[in-house]
Design an enzyme around this catalytic site. Structure first.
Site, PDB file in Angstrom:
ATOM      1  N   GLU A  13      50.595  51.169  37.757  1.00  0.00           N
ATOM      2  CA  GLU A  13      49.532  50.162  37.909  1.00  0.00           C
ATOM      3  C   GLU A  13      50.111  48.858  38.439  1.00  0.00           C
ATOM      4  OE1 GLU A  13      46.265  50.866  37.821  1.00  0.00           O
ATOM      5  OE2 GLU A  13      47.124  52.848  37.488  1.00  0.00           O
ATOM      6  N   TRP A  57      50.084  49.113  41.977  1.00  0.00           N
ATOM      7  CA  TRP A  57      48.824  48.776  42.670  1.00  0.00           C
ATOM      8  C   TRP A  57      48.760  47.273  42.956  1.00  0.00           C
ATOM      9  CZ3 TRP A  57      45.127  51.375  45.155  1.00  0.00           C
ATOM     10  CH2 TRP A  57      45.031  52.747  44.943  1.00  0.00           C
ATOM     11  N   TRP A 105      23.509  46.827  55.405  1.00  0.00           N
ATOM     12  CA  TRP A 105      23.281  46.276  54.063  1.00  0.00           C
ATOM     13  C   TRP A 105      21.811  45.922  53.921  1.00  0.00           C
ATOM     14  CZ3 TRP A 105      27.325  47.324  51.283  1.00  0.00           C
ATOM     15  CH2 TRP A 105      28.606  47.277  51.836  1.00  0.00           C
ATOM     16  N   ASN A 141      38.933  47.784  33.956  1.00  0.00           N
ATOM     17  CA  ASN A 141      39.039  48.274  35.337  1.00  0.00           C
ATOM     18  C   ASN A 141      38.014  49.355  35.677  1.00  0.00           C
ATOM     19  OD1 ASN A 141      40.430  48.572  37.947  1.00  0.00           O
ATOM     20  ND2 ASN A 141      40.945  50.591  37.140  1.00  0.00           N
ATOM     21  N   TRP A 171      29.634  43.727  49.767  1.00  0.00           N
ATOM     22  CA  TRP A 171      30.681  43.627  48.748  1.00  0.00           C
ATOM     23  C   TRP A 171      31.190  42.190  48.622  1.00  0.00           C
ATOM     24  CZ3 TRP A 171      35.404  41.925  50.604  1.00  0.00           C
ATOM     25  CH2 TRP A 171      35.613  42.040  51.980  1.00  0.00           C
ATOM     26  N   TRP A 201      37.436  45.429  45.558  1.00  0.00           N
ATOM     27  CA  TRP A 201      36.086  45.460  46.151  1.00  0.00           C
ATOM     28  C   TRP A 201      36.039  46.354  47.382  1.00  0.00           C
ATOM     29  CZ3 TRP A 201      31.458  44.446  44.320  1.00  0.00           C
ATOM     30  CH2 TRP A 201      31.395  43.719  43.119  1.00  0.00           C
TER      31      TRP A 201
HETATM   32  C1  LIG Z   1      36.121  45.427  41.997  1.00  0.00           C
HETATM   33  C2  LIG Z   1      37.480  45.131  41.389  1.00  0.00           C
HETATM   34  C3  LIG Z   1      37.953  43.834  41.366  1.00  0.00           C
HETATM   35  C4  LIG Z   1      39.207  43.549  40.803  1.00  0.00           C
HETATM   36  N1  LIG Z   1      39.648  42.249  40.796  1.00  0.00           N
HETATM   37  C5  LIG Z   1      40.867  41.965  40.275  1.00  0.00           C
HETATM   38  C6  LIG Z   1      41.352  40.631  40.263  1.00  0.00           C
HETATM   39  O1  LIG Z   1      40.718  39.692  40.769  1.00  0.00           O
HETATM   40  N2  LIG Z   1      42.558  40.402  39.662  1.00  0.00           N
HETATM   41  C7  LIG Z   1      43.310  41.403  39.125  1.00  0.00           C
HETATM   42  O2  LIG Z   1      44.395  41.132  38.605  1.00  0.00           O
HETATM   43  N3  LIG Z   1      42.890  42.677  39.166  1.00  0.00           N
HETATM   44  C8  LIG Z   1      41.696  42.989  39.723  1.00  0.00           C
HETATM   45  N4  LIG Z   1      41.260  44.296  39.720  1.00  0.00           N
HETATM   46  C9  LIG Z   1      42.180  45.363  39.267  1.00  0.00           C
HETATM   47  C10 LIG Z   1      42.090  45.739  37.779  1.00  0.00           C
HETATM   48  O3  LIG Z   1      40.762  45.937  37.404  1.00  0.00           O
HETATM   49  C11 LIG Z   1      42.729  44.696  36.858  1.00  0.00           C
HETATM   50  O4  LIG Z   1      44.009  44.351  37.314  1.00  0.00           O
HETATM   51  C12 LIG Z   1      42.865  45.277  35.433  1.00  0.00           C
HETATM   52  O5  LIG Z   1      41.615  45.653  34.946  1.00  0.00           O
HETATM   53  C13 LIG Z   1      43.489  44.230  34.536  1.00  0.00           C
HETATM   54  O6  LIG Z   1      43.515  44.680  33.219  1.00  0.00           O
HETATM   55  P1  LIG Z   1      44.888  44.946  32.467  1.00  0.00           P
HETATM   56  O7  LIG Z   1      45.785  43.789  32.645  1.00  0.00           O
HETATM   57  O8  LIG Z   1      44.569  45.368  31.089  1.00  0.00           O
HETATM   58  O9  LIG Z   1      45.454  46.169  33.309  1.00  0.00           O
HETATM   59  P2  LIG Z   1      46.526  47.274  32.945  1.00  0.00           P
HETATM   60  O10 LIG Z   1      45.849  48.589  33.062  1.00  0.00           O
HETATM   61  O11 LIG Z   1      47.231  46.980  31.686  1.00  0.00           O
HETATM   62  O12 LIG Z   1      47.538  47.190  34.184  1.00  0.00           O
HETATM   63  C14 LIG Z   1      48.691  46.350  34.171  1.00  0.00           C
HETATM   64  C15 LIG Z   1      48.653  45.420  35.368  1.00  0.00           C
HETATM   65  O13 LIG Z   1      48.690  46.165  36.583  1.00  0.00           O
HETATM   66  C16 LIG Z   1      47.911  45.498  37.564  1.00  0.00           C
HETATM   67  N5  LIG Z   1      46.811  46.379  37.983  1.00  0.00           N
HETATM   68  C17 LIG Z   1      46.221  47.351  37.266  1.00  0.00           C
HETATM   69  N6  LIG Z   1      45.280  47.966  38.005  1.00  0.00           N
HETATM   70  C18 LIG Z   1      45.265  47.360  39.204  1.00  0.00           C
HETATM   71  C19 LIG Z   1      44.503  47.539  40.397  1.00  0.00           C
HETATM   72  N7  LIG Z   1      43.573  48.492  40.512  1.00  0.00           N
HETATM   73  N8  LIG Z   1      44.735  46.713  41.441  1.00  0.00           N
HETATM   74  C20 LIG Z   1      45.687  45.753  41.364  1.00  0.00           C
HETATM   75  N9  LIG Z   1      46.439  45.542  40.264  1.00  0.00           N
HETATM   76  C21 LIG Z   1      46.234  46.333  39.199  1.00  0.00           C
HETATM   77  C22 LIG Z   1      47.345  44.244  36.930  1.00  0.00           C
HETATM   78  O14 LIG Z   1      48.185  43.163  37.245  1.00  0.00           O
HETATM   79  C23 LIG Z   1      47.403  44.584  35.445  1.00  0.00           C
HETATM   80  O15 LIG Z   1      47.495  43.451  34.628  1.00  0.00           O
HETATM   81  C24 LIG Z   1      40.003  44.603  40.284  1.00  0.00           C
HETATM   82  C25 LIG Z   1      39.511  45.911  40.316  1.00  0.00           C
HETATM   83  C26 LIG Z   1      38.272  46.170  40.862  1.00  0.00           C
HETATM   84  C27 LIG Z   1      37.760  47.593  40.891  1.00  0.00           C
END
Ligand SMILES: Cc1cc2nc3c(=O)[nH]c(=O)nc-3n(C[C@H](O)[C@H](O)[C@H](O)COP(=O)(O)OP(=O)(O)OC[C@H]3O[C@@H](n4cnc5c(N)ncnc54)[C@H](O)[C@@H]3O)c2cc1C
Length: 471
Positions: free
Chosen positions: A276, A279, A307, A344, A362, A385
């Site tokens: 993650e 990502w 749209w 997420n 979006w 997005w």
């Molecule tokens: C529509 C949409 C918008 C989002 N906007 C943001 C945003 O503005 N900022 C943001 O940090 N994340 C964003 N995310 C990604 C993700 O949802 C969040 O990073 C995650 O939910 C954060 O929760 P956590 O720290 O408990 O994640 P954990 O599951 O604990 O993951 C650990 C870390 O990995 C990174 N990570 C995890 N999943 C993703 C992902 N899909 N993309 C990028 N990094 C990821 C984050 O830094 C996160 O803190 C978005 C996802 C979607 C679908």
């Protein structure tokens, strides 16, 4: 008397694992720690309301940490270049250190600042404090950027072992004093109408809060993370995203802590949590190489997507306020409003609902997230997005429209999450909770609204739009 060096803090609001601070200290100079509030320089993506709230508390915490080590944070406002020049002159600093940012507006600004300051005879050194890998380090066989996560991560994961170790927190910081500077309060980051109580209950911004959150997650939840991370009804994920965004914990430190917590896992990056973080790296890689994507689809065909015709205001408002009549969507939107964060899996569901079932662009959703998320991050938000709307790199195929009812049944099977955020539905039995419109007794739904669209019909319309542009 030793030289003075400015350390320009931006989104690296920590003392541990801070390469710019470490290099400045290593030079033997006295340190002038500086933060300059210049939101106009980040336009059109100046921090939103929830981010400003976080920033206020994070700056306060950083200042306290610096004071405990013998110095303080000098805070200024206005044009960054002018402020840095003035500070260098008043303090006699000969060098400025900072950690790099990667979004288009700050990249352009920082390049300009570096040129100007160097031309004025100052040493400028920028470092990587935000990412495991620089966005330009990974390249495909033909030398271009990656557009598919799995290939990107196959390239990066074996290199995780070669990363430089995280540098440690300095015990003392020999400070250089300069008169003046603002207080954090003077930046006016907190909302005038205090809607931020839910945020304060949910979060502890600052480096200590970040470290505590990381350690708790690694001790209690890491081993189940792979299995439970998709469940919004369980506190299974790290909730580190705002801490990572503001640089309160560095990704190298987090990686080292993760390895220490899972000593037997092979160091391949395959571990679900490290993936993650991958990502997050991929998001920055994409934003760096495709800086137009916060506004425009990476897949150019989507510029012509049909749209829904405006006005969008009423539909958008119902989505924003969590009044769509679809429980999982509403639970997510209310969680976001109340805590500044959303799980997420639910982010994907609400984004799919907005872009596919409501057929709203979006960019409207991305903007709302930008203003309301405490972890609003241009790279990750843009990726999330565009991925969900189907127009980004390695996106969900357009025809995959999340069904919020099935998603709720699968990932919130006993309805804990929906009941928490939609208490008016609390008394419905599990089997109808995710689709309350099927309950014949309307009274049981209380004031909960009827669904604003028919899920099956709107799905067909979204797919018809895709047929129009796909060739
Ligand atoms: C529509 C949409 C918008 C989002 N906007 C943001 C945003 O503005 N900022 C943001 O940090 N994340 C964003 N995310 C990604 C993700 O949802 C969040 O990073 C995650 O939910 C954060 O929760 P956590 O720290 O408990 O994640 P954990 O599951 O604990 O993951 C650990 C870390 O990995 C990174 N990570 C995890 N999943 C993703 C992902 N899909 N993309 C990028 N990094 C990821 C984050 O830094 C996160 O803190 C978005 C996802 C979607 C679908």
């Amino acid at each position: 008397m030793s030289d003075t060096a400015i350390v320009w803090f931006r989104r690296d609001l920590r003392l541990d694992d801070n390469p710019a601070l470490s290099a400045a200290l290593h030079s033997g100079a006295r340190i002038l720690p500086v933060y300059i509030h210049a939101p106009a320089e980040e336009a059109p993506w100046a921090p939103g309301a929830a981010s400003r709230w976080w920033l206020h508390h994070s700056l306060t915490a950083l200042d306290a940490a610096l004071r405990a080590r013998g110095t303080r944070l000098w805070i200024g406002q206005g044009e960054s270049l002018a402020q840095l020049r003035r500070l260098a002159k008043h303090s006699g600093a000969r060098a400025i250190y900072w950690n790099r940012l990667y979004d288009p507006a700050t990249r352009t600004r920082d390049t300009e600042i570096k040129q100007q300051l160097r031309a004025a005879g100052l040493d400028c050194a920028s470092h990587n404090g935000a990412l495991l890998f620089e966005p330009w380090e990974a390249a495909t066989g033909s030398g271009g950027p990656y557009k598919v996560f799995s290939a990107f991560w196959r390239h990066c994961a074996p290199r995780l072992t070669d990363l430089p170790a995280a540098c440690t927190t300095p015990a003392q910081i020999p400070g250089a004093e300069v008169e003046g500077g603002d207080t954090v309060d003077a930046l006016g980051l907190l909302p005038r109408i205090r809607w931020d109580q839910g945020l304060a209950e949910a979060w502890t911004p600052g480096e200590q809060g970040a470290r505590m959150a990381a350690e708790q997650f690694l001790a209690d939840r890491l081993s189940d993370y792979g299995e439970l991370r998709d469940h919004p009804d369980r506190p299974a994920t790290s909730r580190l995203s705002p801490h990572l965004h503001f640089g309160e914990i560095g990704p190298r430190r987090l990686l080292a802590l993760t390895r220490a917590a899972l000593p037997t896992s092979p160091d391949t990056g395959e571990d679900a949590f490290v993936r993650e973080l991958g990502w997050r790296e991929f998001a920055h890689h994409l934003l760096y190489h495709f800086p137009h994507t916060p506004e425009h689809p990476l897949d150019a065909r989507f510029a012509d997507y049909p749209w829904r015709e405006p006005p969008h205001d009423e539909l958008l408002e119902r989505w924003q306020q969590g009044r769509t009549g679809i429980p999982l969507v509403d639970a997510g939107m209310r969680e976001l409003w109340h805590t500044g964060w959303m799980h997420n899996r639910v982010r994907m569901v609400v984004a799919s609902f907005l872009t596919k079932n409501l057929r709203l662009p979006w960019q409207l959703g991305a903007r709302w997230f930008w203003d309301t998320l405490v972890d609003a991050d241009l790279a990750s938000n843009t990726l999330g997005w565009q991925w969900t709307a189907g127009c980004g790199a390695d996106a969900a195929p357009y025809f995959r429209v999340f069904n919020p009812v099935r998603q709720g049944e699968r990932f919130d099977p006993s309805g804990t999450y929906v009941r928490r955020w939609c208490p008016e539905l609390a008394r419905l039995p599990d089997k109808v909770l995710q689709q309350p419109w099927t309950v014949s007794n309307g009274l049981a739904r209380g004031h909960y609204p009827a669904p604003m669209v028919d899920l099956a019909q709107s799905r067909r319309e979204a797919l018809a739009g895709w047929e129009e542009i796909k060739s």
